[in-house]
Scaffold this motif. Structure first.
Motif, short mmCIF file in Angstrom:
data_model
loop_
_atom_site.label_atom_id
_atom_site.label_comp_id
_atom_site.label_asym_id
_atom_site.label_seq_id
_atom_site.Cartn_x
_atom_site.Cartn_y
_atom_site.Cartn_z
N MET A 96 0.87 -1.17 0.00
CA MET A 96 0.00 0.00 0.00
C MET A 96 0.89 1.20 0.00
SD MET A 96 -3.17 0.48 0.05
CE MET A 96 -4.57 -0.29 0.01
N GLY A 97 0.96 2.07 0.52
CA GLY A 97 1.70 3.29 0.59
C GLY A 97 0.93 4.20 1.47
N CYS A 98 1.27 5.44 1.38
CA CYS A 98 0.53 6.38 2.21
C CYS A 98 -0.01 7.50 1.33
CB CYS A 98 1.42 6.92 3.30
SG CYS A 98 2.87 7.79 2.71
N VAL A 99 -0.93 8.22 1.88
CA VAL A 99 -1.55 9.34 1.18
C VAL A 99 -1.13 10.59 1.93
CG1 VAL A 99 -3.71 10.41 0.54
CG2 VAL A 99 -3.50 7.96 0.45
N GLY A 100 -0.23 11.38 1.34
CA GLY A 100 0.23 12.60 2.00
C GLY A 100 0.84 12.26 3.34
N GLU A 101 0.30 12.84 4.39
CA GLU A 101 0.81 12.57 5.72
C GLU A 101 0.05 11.45 6.43
OE1 GLU A 101 -1.22 15.92 8.40
OE2 GLU A 101 0.04 16.72 6.82
N PHE A 102 -0.86 10.80 5.74
CA PHE A 102 -1.61 9.69 6.29
C PHE A 102 -0.89 8.38 5.98
CE2 PHE A 102 -4.85 12.84 6.49
CZ PHE A 102 -5.71 12.43 7.49
N ALA A 103 -0.72 7.55 7.00
CA ALA A 103 -0.11 6.23 6.81
C ALA A 103 -1.20 5.25 6.41
CB ALA A 103 0.56 5.79 8.10
N ALA A 104 -0.80 4.13 5.86
CA ALA A 104 -1.76 3.10 5.44
C ALA A 104 -2.21 2.29 6.66
CB ALA A 104 -1.12 2.18 4.42
N VAL A 105 -3.46 1.87 6.66
CA VAL A 105 -3.97 0.96 7.67
C VAL A 105 -3.66 -0.45 7.18
CG1 VAL A 105 -6.02 0.12 8.89
CG2 VAL A 105 -5.86 2.52 8.26
N SER A 106 -2.89 -1.19 7.96
CA SER A 106 -2.51 -2.52 7.50
C SER A 106 -2.86 -3.62 8.50
CB SER A 106 -1.01 -2.56 7.21
OG SER A 106 -0.29 -2.19 8.36
N ASP A 107 -3.18 -3.27 9.71
CA ASP A 107 -3.47 -4.26 10.75
C ASP A 107 -4.97 -4.55 10.80
OD1 ASP A 107 -3.36 -5.93 12.91
OD2 ASP A 107 -2.79 -4.39 14.36
N SER A 108 -5.33 -5.81 10.76
CA SER A 108 -6.75 -6.18 10.78
C SER A 108 -7.43 -5.77 12.09
CB SER A 108 -6.92 -7.68 10.53
OG SER A 108 -6.35 -8.42 11.58
N ARG A 109 -6.67 -5.68 13.18
CA ARG A 109 -7.26 -5.24 14.45
C ARG A 109 -7.68 -3.78 14.38
NH1 ARG A 109 -2.52 -7.66 18.02
NH2 ARG A 109 -1.51 -7.00 16.11
N VAL A 110 -6.93 -2.98 13.64
CA VAL A 110 -7.29 -1.57 13.47
C VAL A 110 -8.58 -1.46 12.65
CG1 VAL A 110 -6.56 0.66 12.51
CG2 VAL A 110 -4.89 -0.80 13.65
N PHE A 111 -8.69 -2.27 11.59
CA PHE A 111 -9.92 -2.30 10.80
C PHE A 111 -11.11 -2.66 11.68
CE2 PHE A 111 -7.21 -2.54 7.03
CZ PHE A 111 -7.96 -1.85 6.10
N SER A 112 -10.98 -3.71 12.48
CA SER A 112 -12.06 -4.15 13.35
C SER A 112 -12.44 -3.07 14.35
CB SER A 112 -11.65 -5.41 14.12
OG SER A 112 -11.45 -6.47 13.24
N ASP A 113 -11.46 -2.41 14.92
CA ASP A 113 -11.71 -1.35 15.89
C ASP A 113 -12.48 -0.19 15.26
OD1 ASP A 113 -11.52 -0.19 18.45
OD2 ASP A 113 -9.78 1.00 17.82
N VAL A 114 -12.08 0.20 14.06
CA VAL A 114 -12.76 1.30 13.36
C VAL A 114 -14.18 0.89 13.00
CG1 VAL A 114 -12.75 2.77 11.32
CG2 VAL A 114 -10.62 2.31 12.51
N TYR A 115 -14.37 -0.34 12.51
CA TYR A 115 -15.71 -0.81 12.15
C TYR A 115 -16.63 -0.84 13.37
CZ TYR A 115 -13.93 -2.37 7.60
OH TYR A 115 -13.37 -2.42 6.34
N LYS A 116 -16.13 -1.25 14.54
CA LYS A 116 -16.96 -1.37 15.74
C LYS A 116 -17.22 -0.03 16.42
CE LYS A 116 -15.44 -6.02 16.89
NZ LYS A 116 -14.55 -6.81 17.74
N ASN A 117 -16.19 0.81 16.52
CA ASN A 117 -16.28 2.01 17.35
C ASN A 117 -16.33 3.32 16.58
OD1 ASN A 117 -16.00 0.31 19.64
ND2 ASN A 117 -13.80 0.30 19.34
#
Length: 111
Positions: free
Chosen positions: A1-22
């Motif tokens: 993936m890469g990053c967008v400007g100063e935003f880093a890429a989300v690569s951890d599935s736990r981060v995805f789950s956390d964002v989806y839930k909360n």
């Protein structure tokens, strides 16, 4: 993936789950936008097989990344996940940007 400007890429599935839930969620014409306020600045564009073949999915993700990048100065810090919808294939780029801008306002991510 890469990053967008100063935003880093989300690569951890736990981060995805956390964002989806909360995280805050908003459906617009072009995508489903998830936002979780955080000190981290992360972003990911997702396109499922429902969108089309690999060429179509990659084009959808590129367009989402570019539209997000163009608005990164007017949004708060946090973790963003944008899930492409099939309708975005037929949208003009200006419509796409307008839809995302509206979605960011609705979920409270706009400055």
């Amino acid at each position: 993936m890469g990053c967008v400007g100063e935003f880093a890429a989300v690569s951890d599935s736990r981060v995805f789950s956390d964002v989806y839930k909360n995280g805050a969620k908003w459906h617009c014409e072009c995508a489903v936008v998830y936002f979780l306020a955080s000190e981290q600045r992360k972003f990911s564009a997702v396109a499922s097989k429902k969108i089309g073949n690999s060429v179509t999915r990659n084009r959808a993700k590129r367009r989402l990344r570019t539209a997000f990048y163009n608005q990164q100065n007017s949004i708060d810090s946090g973790i963003f996940i944008l899930i492409a919808k099939k309708q975005m294939i037929d949208m003009s780029f200006s419509e796409l940007e307008r839809n995302l801008k509206w979605a960011f306002k609705k979920i409270g991510a706009a400055k």
